[in-house]
Design an enzyme around this catalytic site. Structure first.
Site, PDB file in Angstrom:
ATOM      1  N   SER A  15       1.010  -1.092   0.035  1.00  0.00           N
ATOM      2  CA  SER A  15       0.078   0.287  -0.140  1.00  0.00           C
ATOM      3  C   SER A  15       1.092   1.395   0.441  1.00  0.00           C
ATOM      4  O   SER A  15       1.810   1.076  -0.653  1.00  0.00           O
ATOM      5  CB  SER A  15      -0.952  -0.053   1.011  1.00  0.00           C
ATOM      6  OG  SER A  15      -2.457   0.802   0.965  1.00  0.00           O
ATOM      7  N   ASP A  70      -5.887  -3.870  -2.036  1.00  0.00           N
ATOM      8  CA  ASP A  70      -4.662  -3.522  -1.375  1.00  0.00           C
ATOM      9  C   ASP A  70      -4.436  -4.849  -0.808  1.00  0.00           C
ATOM     10  O   ASP A  70      -4.937  -5.940  -0.081  1.00  0.00           O
ATOM     11  CB  ASP A  70      -4.981  -3.066  -0.136  1.00  0.00           C
ATOM     12  CG  ASP A  70      -4.195  -1.781   0.323  1.00  0.00           C
ATOM     13  OD1 ASP A  70      -3.453  -2.504   1.696  1.00  0.00           O
ATOM     14  OD2 ASP A  70      -4.397  -0.414   0.836  1.00  0.00           O
TER      15      ASP A  70
END
Length: 299
Positions: free
Chosen positions: A41, A155
């Site tokens: 991320s 993610d």
């Protein structure tokens, strides 16, 4: 004198990930050589930009962001799967530092995403940097997922918010991990919060933007009236916390920098100066503690 090599792992955490810029700067200032990076991320974004050689340019851009700038970079959508596309901000960064391919980096780099359909982690070690980052930052319900070759990518923090096991650590490398979701009190610095300075004396529009950007901050008041977005975001945080703790217990790093989850909200990118300073101070404290242990143990 030969530099000590560091195998660096950068975790997810939204705007708190900016603290990792300060960590990298402090590592270099103390003479360490970053020999490989794995990131998830925001950690993938910071790590990838560092490997491209443009971290200073990106840092300068962040330091000039204000609340309204951050808000303008959020390209809202009603298409489903998330309310922000995420293309606008990544296009802005790509225009700033140029197009890069991971396989051309001098420092081995891995960005981690989640293949929802196959229920497994995806590792980007080649290909376009910003395509890898876009998949790695696709926070569920916030950013729309990346659909590519029949895969639905989200993610990397869904399965591995702190990808320690992804790096191929060598005997001459120290394992250095940055956790920006630690359950510790926020670190105080000498810098005033840009967010606090900009909130004072502003109108209703500015205050609404501030409330939106801080929607996930952990306070008693926000918990009582967090709404659907806050509840979903907090649930995702809880999953990340548990997985992060599991990673730290499984792979014991040589050095661990902990940044408080309460340092800022996930979208408060206008607080870059404060967060970068927190990263520097936290890294320095970690390095001092490590060097003291080395001296005591005589190795």
């Amino acid at each position: 004198m030969k530099k000590q090599k560091v195998c660096l792992v950068l975790g997810s955490g939204g705007a708190r990930g900016m603290a990792q810029i300060g960590v990298i700067e402090e590592l270099e200032r103390n003479g360490f050589e970053i020999s490989q990076i794995a990131g998830c991320s925001m950690g993938a974004l910071i790590g990838g930009i560092y490997c491209s050689g443009h971290l200073q340019t990106y840092k300068n851009w962040l330091l000039n962001l204000e609340k309204m700038d951050v808000f303008r970079l959020l390209d809202f959508t009603l298409s489903g799967g998330g309310f922000v596309r995420g293309d606008r901000v990544l296009n802005a960064i790509e225009e700033l530092i140029g197009t890069h391919h991971i396989e051309n980096f001098d420092i081995p780099f891995t960005a981690v995403a989640t293949d929802v359909s196959a229920q497994r982690e995806i590792y980007f070690t080649t290909g376009n940097l910003f395509k890898a980052i876009r998949a790695s930052i696709a926070i569920p319900t916030v950013f729309t997922p990346v659909v590519e070759n029949g895969k639905v990518l989200l993610d990397g923090g869904l399965l591995n918010p702190l990808p320690i096991g992804v790096v191929n650590r060598q005997p001459d490398e120290l394992l250095f991990v940055v956790n920006v979701n630690a359950g510790i009190p926020p670190l105080k610095t000498n810098l005033e919060s840009n967010g606090e300075l900009q909130t004072k004396g502003k109108g209703l529009w500015d205050n609404w933007i501030s409330s939106f950007l801080r929607a996930d901050t952990k306070t008693t008041e926000s918990i009582e009236r967090m709404g659907m977005f806050g509840l979903l975001n907090r649930s995702f945080d809880l999953i990340q916390d548990r997985l992060t703790q599991l990673m730290l217990e499984t792979y014991k790093p040589d050095l661990l920098v902990n940044i408080s989850r309460n340092s800022c909200g996930s979208f408060e990118f206008y607080r870059a100066a404060e967060l970068i300073e927190i990263g520097k101070v936290s890294c320095d404290l970690t390095l001092q503690s490590y060097l003291q242990k080395v001296m005591i143990n005589g190795s």
